[in-house]
Design a protein around this motif. Sequence first.
Motif, short mmCIF file in Angstrom:
data_model
loop_
_atom_site.label_atom_id
_atom_site.label_comp_id
_atom_site.label_asym_id
_atom_site.label_seq_id
_atom_site.Cartn_x
_atom_site.Cartn_y
_atom_site.Cartn_z
N UNK A 162 0.68 -1.36 0.21
CA UNK A 162 -0.06 -0.12 0.07
C UNK A 162 0.77 1.11 -0.14
N UNK A 163 2.10 1.27 0.49
CA UNK A 163 2.87 2.27 0.81
C UNK A 163 3.08 2.89 -0.76
N UNK A 164 3.30 1.89 -1.93
CA UNK A 164 3.64 2.42 -2.93
C UNK A 164 2.58 3.36 -3.57
N UNK A 165 1.43 3.47 -3.09
CA UNK A 165 0.36 4.12 -3.51
C UNK A 165 0.27 5.64 -2.82
N UNK A 166 1.01 5.76 -1.77
CA UNK A 166 1.15 6.96 -0.88
C UNK A 166 1.89 8.11 -1.61
N UNK A 167 1.74 9.16 -1.04
CA UNK A 167 2.41 10.52 -1.51
C UNK A 167 4.05 10.23 -1.13
N UNK A 168 4.07 9.83 0.21
CA UNK A 168 5.46 9.57 0.42
C UNK A 168 5.62 8.05 0.53
N UNK A 169 6.53 7.56 -0.48
CA UNK A 169 6.85 6.11 -0.48
C UNK A 169 8.07 5.68 0.18
N UNK A 170 8.68 6.43 0.81
CA UNK A 170 10.03 6.12 1.47
C UNK A 170 11.23 6.04 0.69
N UNK A 171 12.37 5.54 1.15
CA UNK A 171 13.60 5.62 0.47
C UNK A 171 13.53 4.52 -0.76
N UNK A 172 14.05 4.96 -1.86
CA UNK A 172 13.90 3.93 -3.19
C UNK A 172 12.83 4.27 -3.97
N UNK A 173 11.84 4.69 -3.38
CA UNK A 173 10.39 5.12 -4.31
C UNK A 173 9.36 3.74 -4.32
N UNK A 174 8.38 3.78 -5.24
CA UNK A 174 7.42 2.81 -5.12
C UNK A 174 8.13 1.72 -5.65
N UNK A 228 3.57 -6.42 -12.81
CA UNK A 228 2.96 -5.67 -11.50
C UNK A 228 2.97 -4.06 -11.51
N UNK A 229 3.53 -3.36 -12.66
CA UNK A 229 3.61 -1.94 -12.74
C UNK A 229 3.76 -1.79 -14.15
N UNK A 230 3.30 -0.38 -14.61
CA UNK A 230 3.75 -0.06 -15.96
C UNK A 230 4.11 1.61 -15.86
N UNK A 231 5.05 2.02 -16.41
CA UNK A 231 5.47 3.22 -16.24
C UNK A 231 5.44 3.97 -17.78
N UNK A 232 4.71 5.20 -17.99
CA UNK A 232 4.61 5.33 -19.45
C UNK A 232 4.94 6.93 -19.40
N UNK A 233 5.92 7.13 -20.30
CA UNK A 233 6.54 8.66 -20.40
C UNK A 233 6.13 8.97 -21.79
N UNK A 234 5.64 10.17 -21.78
CA UNK A 234 4.96 10.92 -22.98
C UNK A 234 6.02 12.29 -23.26
N UNK A 235 6.72 12.20 -24.46
CA UNK A 235 7.69 13.41 -24.67
C UNK A 235 7.30 13.84 -26.42
N UNK A 236 7.06 15.36 -26.19
CA UNK A 236 6.77 16.04 -27.68
C UNK A 236 7.96 15.44 -28.54
#
Length: 270
Positions: A168-180, A235-243
């Motif tokens: 659940x912390x992966x969805x919080x504002x503060x994810x802690x050291x290292x991130x989600x 388990x997760x997908x990161x999408x970056x959109x760049x002009x």
Amino acid sequence: MDEGAAMARYEEVAADLRQRIDDGEWSPGETIPTTAELMERYGYSKETVRAAVDVLAREGLVRVIKRRGTVVQDRTVGRRRIPRSTTVMRDPLRGYVFPAASRPDEPWEVHGQPKRMLAPIPSDVAERLGVESGLEVMRRRRVTSPAGEPPFQIADAWIHPDVLLEAPQAGEISTGPGGYLDRIEEAGHGPLEWEETTRVRMPVKEEASLLQIAMEMPVWEMTTVGVSARTGRVVEASVRVIPADRAELVSKLQRGASAQWPVEPVTPKA
């Protein structure tokens, strides 16, 4: 009306407007004359004038903003070269660092506030996560750029609902050291493996607004999916959109065994 003649007319208008922009008649951030004013200036129809403006928008010279007009874009921001390395690094404070457009020690800034919320997941990302299209899924969003530059990219991280229950912390504002990603791995999915896919597409309205680009400007979409070591599922997908006018992808090519130099001489067959 002759189709060729009509095409020549809007190209003529586009060429004149382009030259006037290059000559500095309108500075970045200023609006060019309205459609009605351009119709009067050139003596052509609304369709012809709008077609000319669309050409400039696709070139990244202008952007049409609702209730404001057609705004000249700032072209002093240089195109960035994005090395397409396959190496994932790790920073002691930030956690995993993926191949990006940033250079070492280059300061970047966030435009607006980073956001986390349950949002309807797009169909293509839903397919990768193995969930129903339109399902509300946890999305972490940041709009970033090099310091002092216009928005460069939208970065969305989508977390599978089942994984969010485990971490659940992966969805919080503060994810802690290292991130989600660290929280997901700690929940039993580490070490994650990643696969990246890149494509070019047209932006949706929200993306164009956040990136301050015209709807006619294509964008790069880079999707990185994280696969669980325990389940073998995404388990997760990161999408970056760049002009598309802001970046170019660069890959260093390697010689295979059959392409070594110097070339071995070929002995003619008898």
